[in-house]
Structure formats: C-alpha cells, structure tokens
Design a protein around this motif. Structure first.
Motif: not given
Ligand code: 5GP
Ligand code: ZN
Length: 116
Positions: A33-35, A89, A95, A97-98, A102, A104
């Motif tokens: 689950r996303d944080l 993404n 956008g 960020t990680v 992944h 979603h």
């Molecule tokens: P992006 O913006 O890269 O597509 O999505 C990265 C997602 O990772 C974001 O929705 C963010 O809330 C989630 N996220 C970032 N760090 C963590 C973490 O340590 N644990 C979890 N469960 N989600 C994370």
C-alpha cells in the motif's frame, strides 16, 4: 543474481529492510500500500529486480515486465471489481519521484480523466 541498489527505498522494501503493508509477494514482484494513498485502495507493484524506468526494464527483463502487469491486473480485479486504474510515471514530466519502476493500482472510487 537480480540487480539491486543499496540506496533505493523500494529495493529496501524488497529486502524487508524497511516495512511496508504488503498485499502480494512472489519471486518477481512485491505489492504494497502507498504511504500517501490517492484512492481508497492505492497499491504499488514493483519488480524485485531494480530498474529505474519502464523503458529500461522492457530491455532488461521483458518477461518480468509482463509478470508485473499480470500482478497489477490481478490486484486491480481484487480491489476494484467495479474498475481500477494502473499508472506508471516515467521521468520528471510525469512526476516520477521514486526511481525504482512501479505501477500504481488505484481503485475504490470513480476516477476522472484526464489525469493532472
Ligand atoms: P511516483 O511519483 O514516483 O510515481 O510514485 C511514488 C509513490 O511512492 C508515491 O505515491 C509515494 O507516496 C510512494 N512512496 C514513497 N516512499 C514510500 C515508502 O517508503 N513506502 C510506501 N509504502 N510508499 C512510498
Ligand atoms: Zn530499487
């Protein structure tokens, strides 16, 4: 030996060095689950092997990329019987960020289009 990045936060989730609320794990993917959920169900599906981007992963491990999509659709059906959305993404404009690939999986509410 699968590729891994010692500093990558999602590789740390794969190695269980940081905790996550997991909903699926097998040899090739982990889903958790996303944080910061953007829908009643918001799950991230990641490959156990590190790749920053979808386009890299398609070159590196196309069979695992297909497996990732299969897991995303299985989870979509499980959590969103009325419909679900899969988002990936890639890069700054999208956008991301990680920088560990992944998908979603969002479900549990009516989505709008176009996305922001
Ligand atoms: P992006 O913006 O890269 O597509 O999505 C990265 C997602 O990772 C974001 O929705 C963010 O809330 C989630 N996220 C970032 N760090 C963590 C973490 O340590 N644990 C979890 N469960 N989600 C994370
Ligand atoms: Zn990683």
């Amino acid at each position: 030996m699968a590729q891994t990045d010692p500093n990558c936060i999602f590789c740390k989730i794969v190695r269980k060095e940081i905790s996550a609320d997991e909903v699926l794990r097998d040899e090739h993917v982990v889903a958790f689950r996303d944080l910061n959920p953007q829908a009643p169900t918001h799950v991230l599906v990641i490959p156990t092997e590190h790749a920053a981007h979808l386009s890299d992963f398609m070159q590196q491990a196309p069979a695992q990329a297909a497996h990732l999509l299969a897991a995303a659709s299985e989870l979509g059906r499980r959590f969103g019987p009325g419909g679900y959305r899969v988002v990936m993404n890639e890069g700054a404009d999208a956008g991301q960020t990680v920088h560990h690939l992944h998908a979603h999986v969002l479900a549990g509410r009516r989505m709008t289009w176009p996305p922001g």
